[in-house]
Scaffold this motif. Sequence first.
Motif, short mmCIF file in Angstrom:
data_model
loop_
_atom_site.label_atom_id
_atom_site.label_comp_id
_atom_site.label_asym_id
_atom_site.label_seq_id
_atom_site.Cartn_x
_atom_site.Cartn_y
_atom_site.Cartn_z
N ALA A 22 46.38 -27.27 30.32
CA ALA A 22 46.08 -25.85 30.58
C ALA A 22 45.05 -25.71 31.71
O ALA A 22 45.22 -24.86 32.59
CB ALA A 22 45.57 -25.18 29.31
N TRP A 45 55.28 -16.01 35.96
CA TRP A 45 55.11 -16.26 34.53
C TRP A 45 54.33 -17.54 34.24
O TRP A 45 54.13 -17.89 33.08
CB TRP A 45 56.49 -16.34 33.86
N TRP A 47 51.27 -18.13 34.24
CA TRP A 47 50.07 -17.86 33.44
C TRP A 47 50.36 -17.93 31.95
O TRP A 47 49.48 -18.26 31.16
CB TRP A 47 49.46 -16.51 33.82
N THR A 48 51.60 -17.62 31.55
CA THR A 48 51.93 -17.65 30.12
C THR A 48 51.81 -19.05 29.55
O THR A 48 51.43 -19.21 28.38
CB THR A 48 53.34 -17.10 29.85
N ILE A 50 49.66 -21.33 30.41
CA ILE A 50 48.24 -21.59 30.17
C ILE A 50 47.82 -20.97 28.85
O ILE A 50 47.15 -21.61 28.02
CB ILE A 50 47.38 -21.05 31.34
N THR A 51 48.23 -19.74 28.61
CA THR A 51 47.90 -19.04 27.38
C THR A 51 48.48 -19.76 26.17
O THR A 51 47.79 -19.95 25.15
CB THR A 51 48.44 -17.59 27.44
N ILE A 52 49.72 -20.17 26.26
CA ILE A 52 50.37 -20.88 25.15
C ILE A 52 49.65 -22.18 24.85
O ILE A 52 49.38 -22.52 23.68
CB ILE A 52 51.86 -21.13 25.47
N LYS A 53 49.31 -22.94 25.88
CA LYS A 53 48.66 -24.24 25.67
C LYS A 53 47.24 -24.08 25.12
O LYS A 53 46.80 -24.88 24.28
CB LYS A 53 48.67 -25.04 26.96
N LEU A 54 46.53 -23.06 25.56
CA LEU A 54 45.20 -22.81 25.01
C LEU A 54 45.28 -22.36 23.55
O LEU A 54 44.46 -22.78 22.71
CB LEU A 54 44.44 -21.79 25.85
N ALA A 55 46.26 -21.53 23.23
CA ALA A 55 46.44 -21.10 21.84
C ALA A 55 46.82 -22.29 20.95
O ALA A 55 46.33 -22.42 19.82
CB ALA A 55 47.52 -20.02 21.75
#
Length: 118
Positions: A22, A45, A47-48, A50-55
């Motif tokens: 991420a 897309w 950026w999505t 990065i969000t998924i991996k951080l979550a």
Amino acid sequence: MIHAPQPWWLPALLALSLFSDALMSVRPPMFIQRCLDGVRFPRDWWWTLITIKLAATAGLLVGSKYPGAGFATAVAVVGYFVCAAIAHYRARFLGSEFWINCLGMLALSVAAAVTYVV
């Protein structure tokens, strides 16, 4: 039955890998750009991911205290990398990015998920 992962370090390694990925994806190096372009993932897309991996990182860390959350997160990460493998196959982008990065992370994800139920 879901219990604390044994060995504990497999989900921790998966969390570290996802967090590192991420961070790298904020300003993606060429090999990440080549991979995402190779599977035709729209740049708008990125950026999505990065969000998924951080979550997922957060879910795996929470899983150290609440094993059910860790197991659910690990299974979701398996699903993520199955979808990534399908995207690679459909795009016929089957170079080293597929074999090493995608399938390697899929194997690590499966191993981490299994640690919660064995």
